[in-house]
Scaffold this motif. Structure first.
Motif, short mmCIF file in Angstrom:
data_model
loop_
_atom_site.label_atom_id
_atom_site.label_comp_id
_atom_site.label_asym_id
_atom_site.label_seq_id
_atom_site.Cartn_x
_atom_site.Cartn_y
_atom_site.Cartn_z
N UNK A 125 4.97 31.74 4.64
CA UNK A 125 5.58 30.44 4.77
C UNK A 125 5.51 29.63 3.59
N UNK A 126 4.40 29.95 2.77
CA UNK A 126 4.43 29.18 1.37
C UNK A 126 5.75 29.67 0.51
N UNK A 127 5.86 31.09 0.58
CA UNK A 127 6.54 31.53 -0.21
C UNK A 127 8.12 30.94 0.18
N UNK A 128 8.15 31.04 1.41
CA UNK A 128 9.77 30.41 1.92
C UNK A 128 9.86 29.30 1.31
N UNK A 129 9.10 28.09 1.47
CA UNK A 129 9.07 26.94 0.91
C UNK A 129 9.42 26.92 -0.15
N UNK A 130 8.85 27.65 -1.45
CA UNK A 130 8.84 27.49 -2.80
C UNK A 130 10.49 28.09 -2.87
N UNK A 131 10.77 29.13 -2.18
CA UNK A 131 12.13 29.83 -2.40
C UNK A 131 13.37 28.95 -2.08
N UNK A 137 17.42 23.19 -5.31
CA UNK A 137 17.20 22.56 -6.53
C UNK A 137 18.39 22.94 -7.21
N UNK A 138 18.53 24.37 -7.32
CA UNK A 138 19.67 25.26 -8.12
C UNK A 138 21.23 24.61 -7.38
N UNK A 140 21.68 21.88 -5.93
CA UNK A 140 21.81 20.31 -6.37
C UNK A 140 22.46 20.35 -7.77
N UNK A 141 21.96 20.98 -8.49
CA UNK A 141 22.38 21.06 -9.99
C UNK A 141 23.70 21.48 -10.14
N UNK A 142 24.16 22.39 -9.05
CA UNK A 142 25.56 23.11 -9.26
C UNK A 142 26.40 22.08 -8.74
N UNK A 143 26.14 21.15 -7.89
CA UNK A 143 27.21 20.40 -7.30
C UNK A 143 27.00 18.97 -8.26
#
Length: 143
Positions: A125-131, A137-138, A140-143
């Motif tokens: 679940x922690x890995x999924x959260x980070x992913x 973020x990516x 958001x930056x792309x739009x």
């Protein structure tokens, strides 16, 4: 791989997971008398109250038009109170009431129940959260 198959779409996998999670939270939060958006507001307040409406909007990625009715319902339920900032009349500060602060104890079980319901280990679940955070973020930056 067929790029246009529904089952191959990341957007649909995220959408389906989000709908399943929403349904689970709806049931869990009904016992607390909260909707999912109200729960998110309460999480921010339990973490760092008092906060301004503007700070809540930034934290939750919501505009004031969406937040105002949420806060109005939370205030009517006796969980929060809104007041004009003493230092800036244009700013509205949101604070927990005694009842809103006490609700935190009942809410402590929610993350545990979510973890159990996902069938994932805490590390997964922690890995999924980070992913998902990186993806958000990516995008958001792309739009």
């Amino acid at each position: 791989m067929n790029a246009l198959l529904l089952e191959n779409q990341v957007c649909f996998a995220v959408h389906a997971a989000s709908r399943a999670l929403d349904g689970f939270y709806r049931r869990e939060l009904a016992e607390l008398g909260l909707t999912y958006p109200q729960y998110l507001v309460m999480l921010v307040l339990w973490e760092r109250e008092p906060v301004t409406v503007k700070e809540l909007g930034v934290a939750l990625r919501l505009d004031s038009g969406t937040l105002s009715p949420l806060l109005k319902r939370l205030e009517a339920a006796g969980h929060v109170r809104r007041e004009r900032s003493a230092s800036d009349e244009r700013s509205v500060v949101v604070r927990l009431t005694e009842g809103g602060a006490a609700l935190r104890e009942s809410a402590l079980r929610v993350p545990e129940h979510v973890l159990e319901a996902t069938g994932l280990r805490m590390s997964e679940l922690a890995d999924l959260h980070r992913t998902l955070g990186r993806m958000t973020q990516s995008l958001t930056e792309a739009t």
